[in-house]
Every structure is written in structure tokens, then in C-alpha cells.
Design an enzyme around this catalytic site. Structure first.
Site, PDB file in Angstrom:
ATOM      1  CB  CYS A   1      -0.926   0.011   1.211  1.00 28.12           C
ATOM      2  SG  CYS A   1      -2.058  -1.393   1.270  1.00 28.12           S
ATOM      3  CG  ASP A   2       5.094   3.006   1.938  1.00 34.46           C
ATOM      4  OD1 ASP A   2       5.753   3.296   0.920  1.00 34.46           O
ATOM      5  OD2 ASP A   2       5.317   3.505   3.047  1.00 34.46           O
TER       6      ASP A   2
END
EC number: 1.11.1.24
Length: 172
Positions: free
Chosen positions: A65-66
Site C-alpha cells: 500500500c505504501d
């Protein structure tokens, strides 16, 4: 009656249930109202007239997600003013704000579906067992017609960044 979809996604190889419909290219994107911060709400109509890439992530505090959010933040500056890139999760607004500050996210708009999970249900990404949103990408034209969609089969997989960005570039 809420639609439940099984056999379409996994987390760590384990099957999960997605709540909501599977949206397709050509569908009108469902409207939504979710939070920009603890108090301020935004709707799809707030981005009217712009081409939109909606990047759905389970939680900004995970590696994929980062990386997904950072990648779209870098690409956002190359796409022009008529574009909005939205990253949506169920993370609390405090966590989203902290992440953006630490990661230098300044082009992507982070939004949270933490209160009602209504976005996740409308877009068919709400994971019943976890109450998180499953990773997905939606590209909408200026009139909110879906022009590209990718539902990930495994939560830890990266989306096809190039395909999503190419879909955006064809619309701007």
C-alpha cells in the site's frame, strides 16, 4: 440485499468474501461520501470534471500500500491539472495524515471510508471478514464512467501500475 462475492480474492492465500458488486468498464461509478479528515467529508462530485484514478488500499501501513501510494504520487505531477488521484482506505484520518507527512505524499488525495465502509460496499471491495477494503484500481473519465478497473485477486499483489496509468493518459 447486500451482494457477497466469494472465490474472487484471497489474503495470504486464504479465501475472503467481498461485499458489493463487481464494477465493470462502462459502468457509471457509484457516488460516495467519505472523510478527508476527521470532520470534512468529500463526495465523488467534488472531483467533477476531472479524470480520476481511485487507488484502493487495505492500509497505508503496509509495504504494498505504501509503494502503491508513493508510485501514484510521483506519477500525479506528470498527468496535469485535470486529474485527481485518490487513495482510499479505512485507515483513521490520523494515520493517513501521519503517513502522508512521513512519506511526502502531496499530490495524491487520501480519503478514508472508516465510518461507514459505504465506499467499499458500493465499489465491491469491502472484505467481509476484515472490514478492510481490498486492493483495486478504478479509472473514471470526467463524467464518472469507469474506463479501467482492476480488482486484485491477492491482497499482497501490486496492481498493474502501467495499465492504470496508460488508461489515465488516454483520457487526459
Amino acid at each position: 440485499m447486500t451482494q457477497e462475492r466469494t472465490g474472487v480474492a484471497t489474503v495470504g492465500g486464504n479465501p475472503i468474501t467481498l461485499i458489493g458488486p463487481e464494477l465493470k468498464v462502462g459502468d457509471q461509478a457509484p457516488d460516495f461520501t467519505i472523510n478527508k479528515d476527521l470532520f470534512a467529508e468529500v463526495s465523488l462530485s467534488d472531483f467533477e470534471g476531472k479524470v480520476k484514478l481511485i487507488s484502493v488500499v487495505p492500509s497505508l501501513d503496509t509495504d504494498v500500500c505504501d509503494a502503491q501510494t508513493r508510485r501514484f504520487n510521483v506519477e500525479a505531477s506528470k498527468l496535469g491539472e485535470n486529474v485527481a488521484i485518490l487513495t482510499i482506505s479505512v485507515d483513521l484520518p490520523f494515520a493517513q495524515s501521519r503517513f502522508c507527512t512521513v512519506a511526502g505524499i502531496d499530490k495524491v488525495v487520501t480519503l478514508t471510508d472508516y465510518k461507514s465502509r459505504s465506499f467499499g460496499e458500493a465499489y465491491g471491495v469491502l472484505i467481509k471478514e476484515l472490514q478492510l477494503d481490498m486492493r483495486a484500481i478504478f479509472v473514471l473519465d470526467e463524467k464518472n464512467t469507469i474506463r479501467y478497473v482492476e480488482y486484485l485477486r491477492e491482497m499482497s499483489d501490486h496492481p498493474d501500475y502501467d495499465a492504470a496509468l496508460n488508461a489515465m493518459k488516454q483520457l487526459v
